[in-house]
Design a protein around this motif. Structure first.
Motif, PDB file in Angstrom:
ATOM      1  N   ARG A 197       0.805  -1.222   0.000  1.00  5.54           N
ATOM      2  CA  ARG A 197       0.000   0.000   0.000  1.00  5.54           C
ATOM      3  C   ARG A 197       0.840   1.275   0.000  1.00  5.54           C
ATOM      4  O   ARG A 197       0.579   2.198  -0.790  1.00  5.54           O
ATOM      5  CB  ARG A 197      -0.977  -0.020   1.179  1.00  5.54           C
ATOM      6  CG  ARG A 197      -2.017  -1.132   1.060  1.00  5.54           C
ATOM      7  CD  ARG A 197      -2.798  -1.328   2.354  1.00  5.54           C
ATOM      8  NE  ARG A 197      -1.932  -1.739   3.462  1.00  5.54           N
ATOM      9  CZ  ARG A 197      -2.378  -2.020   4.671  1.00  5.54           C
ATOM     10  NH1 ARG A 197      -3.672  -1.939   4.936  1.00  5.54           N
ATOM     11  NH2 ARG A 197      -1.543  -2.396   5.627  1.00  5.54           N
ATOM     12  N   LYS A 212      -8.460   3.686  -3.731  1.00  7.11           N
ATOM     13  CA  LYS A 212      -8.362   3.399  -2.301  1.00  7.11           C
ATOM     14  C   LYS A 212      -9.723   3.489  -1.629  1.00  7.11           C
ATOM     15  O   LYS A 212     -10.072   2.647  -0.789  1.00  7.11           O
ATOM     16  CB  LYS A 212      -7.381   4.382  -1.651  1.00  7.11           C
ATOM     17  CG  LYS A 212      -7.114   4.103  -0.185  1.00  7.11           C
ATOM     18  CD  LYS A 212      -6.091   5.087   0.377  1.00  7.11           C
ATOM     19  CE  LYS A 212      -5.843   4.829   1.848  1.00  7.11           C
ATOM     20  NZ  LYS A 212      -4.884   5.801   2.425  1.00  7.11           N
ATOM     21  N   TYR A 248     -11.819   0.426  -2.394  1.00  7.27           N
ATOM     22  CA  TYR A 248     -11.319  -0.708  -1.594  1.00  7.27           C
ATOM     23  C   TYR A 248     -11.810  -0.613  -0.155  1.00  7.27           C
ATOM     24  O   TYR A 248     -12.298  -1.603   0.411  1.00  7.27           O
ATOM     25  CB  TYR A 248      -9.795  -0.707  -1.646  1.00  7.27           C
ATOM     26  CG  TYR A 248      -9.127  -1.564  -0.594  1.00  7.27           C
ATOM     27  CD1 TYR A 248      -9.001  -2.937  -0.765  1.00  7.27           C
ATOM     28  CD2 TYR A 248      -8.596  -0.979   0.561  1.00  7.27           C
ATOM     29  CE1 TYR A 248      -8.374  -3.720   0.197  1.00  7.27           C
ATOM     30  CE2 TYR A 248      -7.965  -1.760   1.526  1.00  7.27           C
ATOM     31  CZ  TYR A 248      -7.859  -3.123   1.344  1.00  7.27           C
ATOM     32  OH  TYR A 248      -7.237  -3.894   2.296  1.00  7.27           O
ATOM     33  N   GLU A 249     -11.703   0.558   0.440  1.00 10.80           N
ATOM     34  CA  GLU A 249     -12.123   0.739   1.831  1.00 10.80           C
ATOM     35  C   GLU A 249     -13.615   0.497   1.997  1.00 10.80           C
ATOM     36  O   GLU A 249     -14.054  -0.056   3.015  1.00 10.80           O
ATOM     37  CB  GLU A 249     -11.735   2.142   2.298  1.00 10.80           C
ATOM     38  CG  GLU A 249     -10.228   2.326   2.461  1.00 10.80           C
ATOM     39  CD  GLU A 249      -9.832   3.761   2.726  1.00 10.80           C
ATOM     40  OE1 GLU A 249     -10.684   4.666   2.520  1.00 10.80           O
ATOM     41  OE2 GLU A 249      -8.668   3.993   3.134  1.00 10.80           O
ATOM     42  N   VAL A 253      -4.730  -7.408   3.338  1.00 12.41           N
ATOM     43  CA  VAL A 253      -6.156  -7.314   3.013  1.00 12.41           C
ATOM     44  C   VAL A 253      -6.975  -8.091   4.034  1.00 12.41           C
ATOM     45  O   VAL A 253      -7.992  -7.598   4.547  1.00 12.41           O
ATOM     46  CB  VAL A 253      -6.434  -7.836   1.582  1.00 12.41           C
ATOM     47  CG1 VAL A 253      -7.924  -7.778   1.273  1.00 12.41           C
ATOM     48  CG2 VAL A 253      -5.640  -7.032   0.561  1.00 12.41           C
ATOM     49  N   THR A 257      -2.490  -4.352  -5.721  1.00 15.11           N
ATOM     50  CA  THR A 257      -3.189  -3.102  -6.027  1.00 15.11           C
ATOM     51  C   THR A 257      -4.590  -3.175  -5.411  1.00 15.11           C
ATOM     52  O   THR A 257      -5.057  -4.244  -5.007  1.00 15.11           O
ATOM     53  CB  THR A 257      -3.340  -2.870  -7.540  1.00 15.11           C
ATOM     54  OG1 THR A 257      -4.216  -3.862  -8.091  1.00 15.11           O
ATOM     55  CG2 THR A 257      -2.002  -2.904  -8.261  1.00 15.11           C
ATOM     56  N   TYR A 258      -5.272  -2.041  -5.382  1.00 15.48           N
ATOM     57  CA  TYR A 258      -6.585  -1.986  -4.736  1.00 15.48           C
ATOM     58  C   TYR A 258      -7.660  -2.732  -5.527  1.00 15.48           C
ATOM     59  O   TYR A 258      -8.506  -3.415  -4.935  1.00 15.48           O
ATOM     60  CB  TYR A 258      -6.996  -0.534  -4.506  1.00 15.48           C
ATOM     61  CG  TYR A 258      -6.196   0.121  -3.411  1.00 15.48           C
ATOM     62  CD1 TYR A 258      -6.359  -0.261  -2.081  1.00 15.48           C
ATOM     63  CD2 TYR A 258      -5.250   1.102  -3.700  1.00 15.48           C
ATOM     64  CE1 TYR A 258      -5.613   0.325  -1.062  1.00 15.48           C
ATOM     65  CE2 TYR A 258      -4.498   1.694  -2.688  1.00 15.48           C
ATOM     66  CZ  TYR A 258      -4.685   1.296  -1.382  1.00 15.48           C
ATOM     67  OH  TYR A 258      -3.942   1.863  -0.376  1.00 15.48           O
ATOM     68  N   ARG A 259      -7.661  -2.616  -6.851  1.00 14.71           N
ATOM     69  CA  ARG A 259      -8.675  -3.362  -7.622  1.00 14.71           C
ATOM     70  C   ARG A 259      -8.451  -4.855  -7.504  1.00 14.71           C
ATOM     71  O   ARG A 259      -9.414  -5.633  -7.407  1.00 14.71           O
ATOM     72  CB  ARG A 259      -8.638  -2.944  -9.099  1.00 14.71           C
ATOM     73  CG  ARG A 259      -9.470  -1.727  -9.431  1.00 14.71           C
ATOM     74  CD  ARG A 259      -9.808  -1.670 -10.898  1.00 14.71           C
ATOM     75  NE  ARG A 259      -8.595  -1.651 -11.714  1.00 14.71           N
ATOM     76  CZ  ARG A 259      -8.585  -1.960 -13.006  1.00 14.71           C
ATOM     77  NH1 ARG A 259      -9.693  -2.344 -13.619  1.00 14.71           N
ATOM     78  NH2 ARG A 259      -7.456  -1.894 -13.702  1.00 14.71           N
ATOM     79  N   ALA A 310      -7.100  -6.286  -4.985  1.00 13.33           N
ATOM     80  CA  ALA A 310      -7.523  -6.606  -3.623  1.00 13.33           C
ATOM     81  C   ALA A 310      -9.037  -6.735  -3.529  1.00 13.33           C
ATOM     82  O   ALA A 310      -9.555  -7.585  -2.793  1.00 13.33           O
ATOM     83  CB  ALA A 310      -7.018  -5.540  -2.655  1.00 13.33           C
ATOM     84  N   GLU A 311      -9.757  -5.896  -4.262  1.00 10.06           N
ATOM     85  CA  GLU A 311     -11.220  -6.006  -4.249  1.00 10.06           C
ATOM     86  C   GLU A 311     -11.677  -7.338  -4.811  1.00 10.06           C
ATOM     87  O   GLU A 311     -12.667  -7.923  -4.341  1.00 10.06           O
ATOM     88  CB  GLU A 311     -11.843  -4.844  -5.022  1.00 10.06           C
ATOM     89  CG  GLU A 311     -11.839  -3.534  -4.264  1.00 10.06           C
ATOM     90  CD  GLU A 311     -12.814  -2.523  -4.836  1.00 10.06           C
ATOM     91  OE1 GLU A 311     -14.011  -2.860  -4.968  1.00 10.06           O
ATOM     92  OE2 GLU A 311     -12.374  -1.404  -5.170  1.00 10.06           O
TER      93      GLU A 311
END
Length: 328
Positions: free
Chosen positions: A159, A179, A182-183, A225, A305-307, A309-310
């Protein structure tokens, strides 16, 4: 032309000339304040000057090219990504990575190739750090273009390196919605699965080699995550600030407290990286999670990356649903 007309003509011309002169002075004043083309950023090696809008970025490490693609800025060169495919890489990155001009292996940067790309910014890991795989490359490239070194720390937590990269290329604005999304996914999943998250012990096993197997810790790529989700890790996965922990195969029983085990897999759910051999062992078969059928593939262990991670959050939420159904 009579005298009156002549005076009017001359007076009007002089007035127009004066106005034009004033306007010209004003334009020159504006032109004197030029839009800056460079900015100063803080790096692990100190402050450096980088382009305000870099367009020819070269990445000499594994991660920063992925970060840049996620931010909408495809680098002009990167390491050899010819091996990537959608079995273990976030699908949206596969083709852009494979299309990058190859500047060598991660352990051996081709300096001459980098020069031919005429970069206006070079990204890589802090010299001497655990992620500095191509020794000496950063120092040698400093004479080619500005080099912004990314501090990856000692763990797999991607991150802050992602944030550093976004800052170096002046794309923090593009990072923010990624971000925030993701949050929001974290908050929603924690709310929906609060009970099972509170009462489930999870272990992530990554690979097996030479009589050892590796456990991903809370500071690994996927671990951060899961930690954000509030996952309770098994005793063998205690956070020591690093990426993973290796144990001998004889110590498989140490993950016996796990209610749910995730393992590295390909996109079809098949175990990879030596784990297929572990799964044939009696010590593995005797684990509580194995006997209760609570072992699940995870093709997204390498996320950074955030995507990406999603995607992992969605997959993990489905696993939690299956785990809950099995308990009923």
């Amino acid at each position: 032309m009579n005298a009156l007309t002549r005076r009017r003509f001359v007076g009007g011309a002089l007035a127009s000339a004066a106005l034009f002169s004033l306007a010209a002075c004003g334009l020159n004043d504006d032109d004197a304040t030029e839009t800056p083309t460079s900015r100063t950023v803080d790096t692990a090696q100190g402050q450096i000057s980088v382009p305000v809008s870099p367009s020819r970025v070269v990445s000499i490490d594994y991660f920063t090219a992925i970060f840049l693609i996620e931010l909408g800025l495809t680098p002009v060169g990167g390491i050899d990504y010819s091996w990537v495919d959608a079995s273990t890489m976030f699908p949206a990155y596969v083709e852009p990575l494979k299309a990058l001009t190859d500047i060598g292996q991660i352990t051996s940067t081709d300096i001459e190739q980098v020069v031919t790309l005429n970069p206006d910014l070079i990204l890589g890991p802090t010299p001497g750090s655990r992620y500095d795989n191509s020794k000496g490359a950063i120092e040698r490239l400093a004479s080619v273009a500005p080099v912004a070194s990314v501090d990856f720390g000692q763990s797999g937590d991607w991150r802050d390196p992602f944030r550093q990269t976004a800052n170096f290329v002046n794309r923090l604005e593009q990072l923010t919605p990624l971000k925030e999304s993701y949050e929001a996914a974290i908050a929603s999943t924690k709310d929906t699965h609060a009970d099972v998250l509170a009462n489930t012990v999870v272990t992530v096993i990554d690979y097996s080699m030479d009589g050892q197997f590796a456990i991903d810790l809370p500071k690994s790529g996927v671990g951060v995550v899961l930690a954000d989700l509030g996952v309770h890790f098994g005793a063998a996965s205690v956070d020591d600030g690093t990426n993973s922990r290796s144990l001998s195969i004889e110590r498989l029983s140490e993950i016996g407290d796990s209610d749910l085990i995730l393992f590295r897999s390909d996109s079809d759910g098949n175990p990879i990286s030596g784990l297929e051999d572990v799964f044939t062992m009696d010590a593995w078969k005797s684990l509580n999670a194995v006997q209760t059928g609570q072992v699940y593939p995870a093709a997204w262990i390498d996320l950074c990356t955030y995507r990406w991670a999603e995607l992992a959050i969605s997959e993990f939420a489905r696993i939690l649903d299956q785990h809950t159904s099995a308990e009923v």
